[in-house]
Each structure stands twice: as structure tokens, then as C-alpha cells.
Design a protein around this motif. Sequence first.
Motif, mmCIF file in Angstrom:
data_model
loop_
_atom_site.group_PDB
_atom_site.id
_atom_site.type_symbol
_atom_site.label_atom_id
_atom_site.label_comp_id
_atom_site.label_asym_id
_atom_site.label_seq_id
_atom_site.Cartn_x
_atom_site.Cartn_y
_atom_site.Cartn_z
ATOM 1 N N LEU A 77 1.019 -1.125 -0.044
ATOM 2 C CA LEU A 77 -0.007 0.026 0.114
ATOM 3 C C LEU A 77 1.059 1.221 0.028
ATOM 4 O O LEU A 77 0.525 2.040 -0.684
ATOM 5 C CB LEU A 77 -1.172 0.036 1.205
ATOM 6 C CG LEU A 77 -1.966 -0.889 1.220
ATOM 7 C CD1 LEU A 77 -2.687 -0.969 2.366
ATOM 8 C CD2 LEU A 77 -3.127 -0.802 -0.003
ATOM 9 N N SER A 78 1.825 1.217 0.638
ATOM 10 C CA SER A 78 2.865 2.300 0.806
ATOM 11 C C SER A 78 3.520 2.417 -0.389
ATOM 12 O O SER A 78 3.763 3.621 -0.926
ATOM 13 C CB SER A 78 3.792 2.264 1.996
ATOM 14 O OG SER A 78 4.554 3.418 2.225
ATOM 15 N N ASP B 250 9.078 15.467 -1.929
ATOM 16 C CA ASP B 250 7.716 15.702 -2.394
ATOM 17 C C ASP B 250 7.042 16.011 -0.880
ATOM 18 O O ASP B 250 6.814 15.163 -0.332
ATOM 19 C CB ASP B 250 7.289 14.593 -3.177
ATOM 20 C CG ASP B 250 6.127 14.993 -3.874
ATOM 21 O OD1 ASP B 250 5.233 15.642 -3.506
ATOM 22 O OD2 ASP B 250 5.716 14.540 -4.941
ATOM 23 N N ALA B 251 6.299 17.194 -1.007
ATOM 24 C CA ALA B 251 5.392 17.439 0.179
ATOM 25 C C ALA B 251 4.163 16.939 0.290
ATOM 26 O O ALA B 251 3.663 16.963 1.234
ATOM 27 C CB ALA B 251 5.519 19.244 0.241
ATOM 28 N N ARG B 252 3.770 16.223 -0.903
ATOM 29 C CA ARG B 252 2.445 15.541 -0.819
ATOM 30 C C ARG B 252 2.469 14.446 0.098
ATOM 31 O O ARG B 252 3.382 13.821 0.161
ATOM 32 C CB ARG B 252 2.020 15.245 -2.356
ATOM 33 C CG ARG B 252 1.841 16.435 -3.263
ATOM 34 C CD ARG B 252 1.623 15.778 -4.679
ATOM 35 N NE ARG B 252 2.835 15.264 -5.245
ATOM 36 C CZ ARG B 252 3.075 14.514 -6.437
ATOM 37 N NH1 ARG B 252 1.594 14.264 -7.046
ATOM 38 N NH2 ARG B 252 4.123 13.945 -6.985
ATOM 39 N N PRO B 253 1.237 14.306 0.931
ATOM 40 C CA PRO B 253 1.408 13.375 1.873
ATOM 41 C C PRO B 253 0.974 11.875 1.317
ATOM 42 O O PRO B 253 0.412 11.725 0.252
ATOM 43 C CB PRO B 253 0.374 13.706 3.047
ATOM 44 C CG PRO B 253 -0.594 14.340 2.073
ATOM 45 C CD PRO B 253 0.140 15.221 0.964
ATOM 46 N N LEU B 254 1.733 10.787 1.990
ATOM 47 C CA LEU B 254 1.275 9.665 1.668
ATOM 48 C C LEU B 254 -0.011 9.136 2.466
ATOM 49 O O LEU B 254 -0.380 9.622 3.643
ATOM 50 C CB LEU B 254 2.562 8.578 2.327
ATOM 51 C CG LEU B 254 3.809 8.688 1.696
ATOM 52 C CD1 LEU B 254 4.831 7.968 2.584
ATOM 53 C CD2 LEU B 254 3.853 8.192 0.287
ATOM 54 N N THR B 255 -0.972 8.354 1.825
ATOM 55 C CA THR B 255 -1.937 7.959 2.524
ATOM 56 C C THR B 255 -1.836 6.733 3.405
ATOM 57 O O THR B 255 -2.470 6.732 4.458
ATOM 58 C CB THR B 255 -3.105 7.469 1.373
ATOM 59 O OG1 THR B 255 -3.390 8.589 0.552
ATOM 60 C CG2 THR B 255 -4.381 6.951 2.047
ATOM 61 N N HIS B 256 -0.881 6.024 3.048
ATOM 62 C CA HIS B 256 -0.449 4.713 3.887
ATOM 63 C C HIS B 256 0.751 4.877 4.359
ATOM 64 O O HIS B 256 1.775 4.960 3.735
ATOM 65 C CB HIS B 256 -0.714 3.177 3.245
ATOM 66 C CG HIS B 256 -2.040 3.409 2.322
ATOM 67 N ND1 HIS B 256 -2.334 3.678 1.227
ATOM 68 C CD2 HIS B 256 -3.254 2.547 2.872
ATOM 69 C CE1 HIS B 256 -3.617 3.250 0.950
ATOM 70 N NE2 HIS B 256 -3.975 2.664 1.975
ATOM 71 N N THR B 257 1.049 5.195 5.494
ATOM 72 C CA THR B 257 2.238 5.732 6.107
ATOM 73 C C THR B 257 3.044 4.464 6.823
ATOM 74 O O THR B 257 4.275 4.746 7.189
ATOM 75 C CB THR B 257 2.088 6.813 7.495
ATOM 76 O OG1 THR B 257 1.231 6.118 8.438
ATOM 77 C CG2 THR B 257 1.310 8.008 6.805
ATOM 78 N N ARG B 258 2.421 3.370 7.249
ATOM 79 C CA ARG B 258 3.343 2.284 7.428
ATOM 80 C C ARG B 258 3.989 1.419 6.900
ATOM 81 O O ARG B 258 3.542 1.054 5.875
ATOM 82 C CB ARG B 258 2.259 1.403 8.507
ATOM 83 C CG ARG B 258 2.828 0.236 9.273
ATOM 84 C CD ARG B 258 3.975 0.535 10.075
ATOM 85 N NE ARG B 258 3.612 1.373 11.356
ATOM 86 C CZ ARG B 258 3.443 1.006 12.545
ATOM 87 N NH1 ARG B 258 3.355 -0.479 12.823
ATOM 88 N NH2 ARG B 258 3.018 1.927 13.575
#
Length: 271
Positions: A10-11, A196-204
Motif C-alpha cells: 500500500l505504501s 515531495d511535500a504531498r502526503p502519503l495515504t498509507h504511512t506504515r
Amino acid sequence: MDEFFRANLLSWDDRAELHSTGVSSDYPIAKVIAGGSCLHELETQEIGDIRGKDIVHLQCHIGLDTLSLKHLGARSATGLDFSPKAIEAARRFAADAGTEARFVEAPVYDAVEALGDTYDMVFVSWGAIIWLHDIFRWARVASALLRPGGKVYLLDFHPQMRQYAVVDGKAVPSFQWRTNAFVPISFDEDVTYTGDARPLTHTRIYEWIHPLSDIVNGLIRAGLRIDFLNEHDIVAWKAFPDMREVDEGVYVLPEGHVSMPLSFSIGATKR
């Protein structure tokens, strides 16, 4: 293992979308689409002349290194990755570049069945094996993909460097030298490593550190002869905040810092 695999997948799907649409020296998309190569001088020197060779790139991510191998003269270049988003991007870049390359979606442990072919070289580089819990199984897969006399080339972060974490802006020894297969190191990362400053949805994410002895012995047990083992003071990632860039996408420790190996490379030949 399924829990760790799903989280990492997912990440990496998230990262593939960001890396394939961002602008970063880590992924020089325009350069490769124009027919160039994103391999560093170290890789091109160590793999040597690849003209006329059939090469498979395991854990190819968005395929830029795979296409670079083709642009450098490989007869055929095949990339394999477990992320459908990464494979989608790799196929798009190949089409944009007009480069003939094959991209296959599958976990690396399933590569033999998924690819159904053998090769002159198995190419693996930069941040690949830390995502694998069983390095001996990986070595058996790499060997099975080779024709007799074929070669494995592995270039990756040094396991000694991977033992350090950044704490209060400083690199501090934080992890054991060998990670238990069933107890990986876990991280939560809000953004990817390219800046890249865009956030990840799945962080783990989950990672494993494999000592050099396990990597070397895995290849030997899989029927390969070790041609070289090199350690390097450069790395293709700003692993620590005070590192300085000495070439495009190539970093070293700052002057005055105690030296340590940052990456390593192995060449091995199938008997």
C-alpha cells in the motif's frame, strides 16, 4: 508476513504515484524518456558492457533503471515489481520513450513463475532488499532466473548504515545488525523520501536489515560464485541531514564525520 507485505504494498503504491508524477533528481523521468540513463557512474562501471545481454531488474519500481539498461545496450530489459501502480507507470514511461521493455507485476519471491524465462543478468539496486524478510530465499530466486554463466549484480545501502536512525538531527545507532524475520523494524512516514511535500495515504512500512554475511552466504548457497564485494562511501539518498551532494543524486558524509560504509555492491556468477 501477510500483514507486513500488505502494508508495504500500500505504501509503495502511494509512492509510485508520487514518484511518477513529481520532479526530483531521484527520478529523472524526462532524461530517461528522452533516451538517456539514470544509472550512476558506479553502477555502469561495475556492470560493465551489457550490450547484447538479456537483463531482468528485480523490484524495478517505476522502471527508470530498467529502461536505462535498455538504453545502455541491453538486448532485452525486463522489470518486475509488486506494485501495480509502479508497473503502470513503468509501462507508460516505456511507451513515452518508445523503448521496448517488459514489465511484470509480481512479488519478488514469485519472480521465477511470473517471468517464465532466464537471463544473462539479474540487476538489483538501491533500497531493494530491506523490504524482504528472507534474503536466502531471494538469493535462490536470483539464481533460478540466471542462465549458466549469468551474473547477479546487487548495489544497495550498507547494513551498517541502516542501523542508524536520525534522532534530534543526529545519526544514532538504533537497530540490531540482523532483523528477526518475524519482528521487522516498523516506521510511520508521512511523506516519501524524494522531498515531495504531498502526503502519503498509507504511512506504515516494515523493513529488515540483512548482514553482509547472510547476503554473501545466501548467494553462495544458491550456487553462485562471488566475483567481488565492494563497500562504498557514497549513497544515492540523503540518509542523514548533514550529508552533502557530490554528484547528481549521490551523497557522502560531511567532512570531519567518522567514516563508515554507506553502500555495498556484489557481483556473482552462476556456476
